[in-house]
Design a protein around this motif. Structure first.
Motif, PDB file in Angstrom:
ATOM      1  N   TYR A 264       0.830  -1.208   0.000  1.00  0.00           N
ATOM      2  CA  TYR A 264       0.000   0.000   0.000  1.00  0.00           C
ATOM      3  C   TYR A 264       0.865   1.259   0.000  1.00  0.00           C
ATOM      4  O   TYR A 264       0.686   2.161  -0.835  1.00  0.00           O
ATOM      5  CB  TYR A 264      -0.942   0.032   1.202  1.00  0.00           C
ATOM      6  CG  TYR A 264      -1.761   1.308   1.200  1.00  0.00           C
ATOM      7  CD1 TYR A 264      -2.815   1.467   0.306  1.00  0.00           C
ATOM      8  CD2 TYR A 264      -1.415   2.381   2.020  1.00  0.00           C
ATOM      9  CE1 TYR A 264      -3.528   2.662   0.243  1.00  0.00           C
ATOM     10  CE2 TYR A 264      -2.118   3.576   1.961  1.00  0.00           C
ATOM     11  CZ  TYR A 264      -3.180   3.709   1.072  1.00  0.00           C
ATOM     12  OH  TYR A 264      -3.863   4.902   1.005  1.00  0.00           O
ATOM     13  N   PHE A 265       1.804   1.351   0.920  1.00  0.00           N
ATOM     14  CA  PHE A 265       2.594   2.567   1.063  1.00  0.00           C
ATOM     15  C   PHE A 265       3.557   2.780  -0.101  1.00  0.00           C
ATOM     16  O   PHE A 265       4.059   3.897  -0.288  1.00  0.00           O
ATOM     17  CB  PHE A 265       3.346   2.572   2.393  1.00  0.00           C
ATOM     18  CG  PHE A 265       2.450   2.706   3.594  1.00  0.00           C
ATOM     19  CD1 PHE A 265       1.644   3.821   3.746  1.00  0.00           C
ATOM     20  CD2 PHE A 265       2.393   1.714   4.558  1.00  0.00           C
ATOM     21  CE1 PHE A 265       0.799   3.961   4.842  1.00  0.00           C
ATOM     22  CE2 PHE A 265       1.559   1.826   5.663  1.00  0.00           C
ATOM     23  CZ  PHE A 265       0.755   2.943   5.808  1.00  0.00           C
ATOM     24  N   SER A 266       3.806   1.736  -0.896  1.00  0.00           N
ATOM     25  CA  SER A 266       4.651   1.905  -2.083  1.00  0.00           C
ATOM     26  C   SER A 266       3.823   2.070  -3.353  1.00  0.00           C
ATOM     27  O   SER A 266       4.358   2.009  -4.462  1.00  0.00           O
ATOM     28  CB  SER A 266       5.621   0.724  -2.229  1.00  0.00           C
ATOM     29  OG  SER A 266       4.926  -0.498  -2.380  1.00  0.00           O
ATOM     30  N   GLY A 267       2.509   2.265  -3.192  1.00  0.00           N
ATOM     31  CA  GLY A 267       1.665   2.593  -4.338  1.00  0.00           C
ATOM     32  C   GLY A 267       1.125   1.407  -5.101  1.00  0.00           C
ATOM     33  O   GLY A 267       0.768   1.541  -6.272  1.00  0.00           O
ATOM     34  N   HIS A 268       1.033   0.241  -4.453  1.00  0.00           N
ATOM     35  CA  HIS A 268       0.492  -0.950  -5.103  1.00  0.00           C
ATOM     36  C   HIS A 268      -0.775  -1.384  -4.347  1.00  0.00           C
ATOM     37  O   HIS A 268      -0.805  -2.400  -3.658  1.00  0.00           O
ATOM     38  CB  HIS A 268       1.533  -2.071  -5.119  1.00  0.00           C
ATOM     39  CG  HIS A 268       2.782  -1.699  -5.869  1.00  0.00           C
ATOM     40  ND1 HIS A 268       2.846  -1.698  -7.243  1.00  0.00           N
ATOM     41  CD2 HIS A 268       3.999  -1.294  -5.429  1.00  0.00           C
ATOM     42  CE1 HIS A 268       4.065  -1.321  -7.624  1.00  0.00           C
ATOM     43  NE2 HIS A 268       4.777  -1.060  -6.544  1.00  0.00           N
ATOM     44  N   ALA A 269      -1.812  -0.579  -4.525  1.00  0.00           N
ATOM     45  CA  ALA A 269      -3.033  -0.759  -3.735  1.00  0.00           C
ATOM     46  C   ALA A 269      -3.764  -2.060  -4.039  1.00  0.00           C
ATOM     47  O   ALA A 269      -4.359  -2.666  -3.144  1.00  0.00           O
ATOM     48  CB  ALA A 269      -3.968   0.429  -3.954  1.00  0.00           C
ATOM     49  N   GLU A 270      -3.752  -2.508  -5.285  1.00  0.00           N
ATOM     50  CA  GLU A 270      -4.463  -3.742  -5.628  1.00  0.00           C
ATOM     51  C   GLU A 270      -3.917  -4.921  -4.840  1.00  0.00           C
ATOM     52  O   GLU A 270      -4.681  -5.754  -4.322  1.00  0.00           O
ATOM     53  CB  GLU A 270      -4.367  -4.011  -7.127  1.00  0.00           C
ATOM     54  CG  GLU A 270      -5.202  -3.063  -7.968  1.00  0.00           C
ATOM     55  CD  GLU A 270      -5.222  -3.448  -9.438  1.00  0.00           C
ATOM     56  OE1 GLU A 270      -4.653  -4.517  -9.777  1.00  0.00           O
ATOM     57  OE2 GLU A 270      -5.798  -2.703 -10.237  1.00  0.00           O
ATOM     58  N   GLU A 271      -2.591  -5.019  -4.751  1.00  0.00           N
ATOM     59  CA  GLU A 271      -1.982  -6.098  -3.985  1.00  0.00           C
ATOM     60  C   GLU A 271      -2.365  -5.999  -2.510  1.00  0.00           C
ATOM     61  O   GLU A 271      -2.670  -6.999  -1.862  1.00  0.00           O
ATOM     62  CB  GLU A 271      -0.457  -6.073  -4.124  1.00  0.00           C
ATOM     63  CG  GLU A 271       0.042  -6.494  -5.492  1.00  0.00           C
ATOM     64  CD  GLU A 271       0.221  -5.311  -6.431  1.00  0.00           C
ATOM     65  OE1 GLU A 271      -0.523  -4.313  -6.278  1.00  0.00           O
ATOM     66  OE2 GLU A 271       1.089  -5.391  -7.314  1.00  0.00           O
ATOM     67  N   ALA A 272      -2.360  -4.776  -1.977  1.00  0.00           N
ATOM     68  CA  ALA A 272      -2.705  -4.581  -0.571  1.00  0.00           C
ATOM     69  C   ALA A 272      -4.137  -5.026  -0.279  1.00  0.00           C
ATOM     70  O   ALA A 272      -4.411  -5.660   0.745  1.00  0.00           O
ATOM     71  CB  ALA A 272      -2.523  -3.117  -0.188  1.00  0.00           C
TER      72      ALA A 272
ATOM     73  N   ALA B 233      -6.210  -4.897   9.060  1.00  0.00           N
ATOM     74  CA  ALA B 233      -6.669  -5.292   7.729  1.00  0.00           C
ATOM     75  C   ALA B 233      -7.782  -4.375   7.241  1.00  0.00           C
ATOM     76  O   ALA B 233      -7.796  -3.966   6.073  1.00  0.00           O
ATOM     77  CB  ALA B 233      -7.142  -6.739   7.747  1.00  0.00           C
ATOM     78  N   CYS B 234      -8.721  -4.027   8.116  1.00  0.00           N
ATOM     79  CA  CYS B 234      -9.853  -3.188   7.708  1.00  0.00           C
ATOM     80  C   CYS B 234      -9.397  -1.804   7.254  1.00  0.00           C
ATOM     81  O   CYS B 234      -9.888  -1.274   6.247  1.00  0.00           O
ATOM     82  CB  CYS B 234     -10.856  -3.057   8.849  1.00  0.00           C
ATOM     83  SG  CYS B 234     -11.859  -4.544   9.128  1.00  0.00           S
ATOM     84  N   LEU B 235      -8.447  -1.203   7.991  1.00  0.00           N
ATOM     85  CA  LEU B 235      -7.973   0.129   7.608  1.00  0.00           C
ATOM     86  C   LEU B 235      -7.248   0.068   6.265  1.00  0.00           C
ATOM     87  O   LEU B 235      -7.510   0.883   5.374  1.00  0.00           O
ATOM     88  CB  LEU B 235      -7.046   0.688   8.684  1.00  0.00           C
ATOM     89  CG  LEU B 235      -6.560   2.124   8.446  1.00  0.00           C
ATOM     90  CD1 LEU B 235      -7.731   3.101   8.462  1.00  0.00           C
ATOM     91  CD2 LEU B 235      -5.514   2.528   9.475  1.00  0.00           C
ATOM     92  N   LEU B 236      -6.352  -0.888   6.111  1.00  0.00           N
ATOM     93  CA  LEU B 236      -5.620  -1.027   4.850  1.00  0.00           C
ATOM     94  C   LEU B 236      -6.564  -1.357   3.700  1.00  0.00           C
ATOM     95  O   LEU B 236      -6.432  -0.814   2.596  1.00  0.00           O
ATOM     96  CB  LEU B 236      -4.553  -2.116   4.985  1.00  0.00           C
ATOM     97  CG  LEU B 236      -3.353  -1.771   5.864  1.00  0.00           C
ATOM     98  CD1 LEU B 236      -2.572  -3.038   6.197  1.00  0.00           C
ATOM     99  CD2 LEU B 236      -2.447  -0.754   5.174  1.00  0.00           C
ATOM    100  N   TYR B 237      -7.513  -2.246   3.951  1.00  0.00           N
ATOM    101  CA  TYR B 237      -8.464  -2.668   2.928  1.00  0.00           C
ATOM    102  C   TYR B 237      -9.308  -1.487   2.462  1.00  0.00           C
ATOM    103  O   TYR B 237      -9.531  -1.303   1.250  1.00  0.00           O
ATOM    104  CB  TYR B 237      -9.355  -3.761   3.511  1.00  0.00           C
ATOM    105  CG  TYR B 237     -10.334  -4.389   2.555  1.00  0.00           C
ATOM    106  CD1 TYR B 237      -9.920  -5.360   1.648  1.00  0.00           C
ATOM    107  CD2 TYR B 237     -11.683  -4.054   2.586  1.00  0.00           C
ATOM    108  CE1 TYR B 237     -10.827  -5.969   0.781  1.00  0.00           C
ATOM    109  CE2 TYR B 237     -12.596  -4.642   1.728  1.00  0.00           C
ATOM    110  CZ  TYR B 237     -12.162  -5.601   0.824  1.00  0.00           C
ATOM    111  OH  TYR B 237     -13.064  -6.209  -0.029  1.00  0.00           O
TER     112      TYR B 237
END
Length: 335
Positions: free
Chosen positions: A41-49, A68-72
């Protein structure tokens, strides 16, 4: 006593350039998987996150589930899956309500859950149900990485209240008392200082903090935060990073478009504040500064673009927004 670990990567102190290595060295496989989602997520790969956190939305471990909920939620904002993002935000509310209603839950976990809930709301610029108050006793119940990120959330909230002085005070105090650097939290702290110093029109201090954040972020490609804050930074990315790091700047702008698109789809209907969604990132930066009564010449000097270019951008902004006066811009800008 049970140990609670929220957002294990954010809670990790590591030397810049060793983020991925830090994730791989985590011994608990569940924390390692959440940390890998954070890294993506923090490196700009939101789909993987989003994919990596979904299995943990129903975890029996409360701290893993909250992480998980916050990141999701935020990963799905960045990929324009608004229904899924709202599901993550709703789950946070449900989990936190359950924790607060259970007198047997340790105060440490209650404080962590409260942090997650406020982070989710403040970063979306949504109204809080309760006033945001944080004292040193509450913060000391959080592990260091979360403590510093909580200070970022508090500084961001002060910014939204228009109290830029208090915002930078929170950041500068937090940075002064850091015994170890927690890169992700510290990146966000520096960006909060940058946007608040821009609010105070102290551009050199704003640039100093932006470059400090960039020095921490660039070795590991942790660029998501810069895309999230683009609009709040008032052209500072264009003025500071675009020339020397053009490829990184392009990636940041790509993140800005995708994240802000999802962000508005939650923020605008929930607040009734129609933040503009049809401006380019440069037009938005120019409009943010103009809405704060910067002159065209000041905008030109700050962003390193010609006066005619500023005027051209403003003409386009007013046309797209269907307004005729600069005084009306504030209706469509970030607060």
């Amino acid at each position: 006593m049970e140990s609670y670990i929220l957002l294990p990567l954010l809670n990790s102190s590591f030397a810049p350039g060793h983020c991925y290595e830090t994730v791989l060295e985590m011994k608990d496989p569940r924390q390692r998987e959440i940390a890998m989602a954070e890294y993506h997520y923090f490196s700009g790969h939101a789909e993987e996150a989003a994919e990596e956190t979904e299995p943990y939305l129903a975890s029996e471990d409360t701290s893993l589930r909250l992480s998980a909920c916050l990141l999701y939620a935020y990963a799905n904002l960045a990929t324009d899956h608004i229904r899924l993002a709202r599901h993550g935000l709703t789950e946070i509310e449900r989990i936190v309500a359950g924790i607060n209603a259970d007198e047997s839950v340790p105060q440490e976990l209650k404080e962590m859950a409260d942090f997650i809930a406020k982070a989710a709301v403040v970063m979306l610029h949504l109204p809080l149900k309760d006033e945001f108050a944080a004292d040193s006793a509450n913060l000391m119940l959080l592990p260091p990485g979360l403590r510093y990120f909580s200070c970022y959330v508090l500084a961001h909230y002060a910014y939204l209240e228009g109290d830029y002085g208090r915002s930078v005070g929170v950041v500068e105090t937090s940075l002064a008392f850091q015994q170890q650097v927690y890169p992700i939290s510290t990146i966000y702290l520096h960006l909060a200082a940058s946007m608040s110093y821009m609010g105070l029109r102290e551009t050199e201090k704003a640039k100093k903090h932006l470059l400090a954040a960039w020095e921490l972020a660039r070795p590991d490609g942790l660029i998501e935060a810069f895309g999230e804050h683009h609009g709040l930074l008032g052209g500072l990315l264009e003025a500071t990073l675009k020339k020397d790091w053009p490829e990184d700047f392009k990636r940041i702008i790509g993140i800005t478009y995708t994240f802000s698109n999802g962000w508005r789809k939650v923020h605008n209907p929930d607040t009734g504040h129609d933040v503009a969604d049809n401006l380019t990132t440069t037009e938005f930066a120019v409009a943010m500064l103009a809405s704060r009564e910067w002159t065209y010449q000041e905008i030109s000097s700050h962003m390193g673009i010609s006066l005619n270019t500023v005027k051209s951008h403003m003409k386009s902004v007013l046309s797209k927004l269907g307004i005729s006066k600069k005084s009306e811009l504030h209706k469509y800008m970030l607060r």
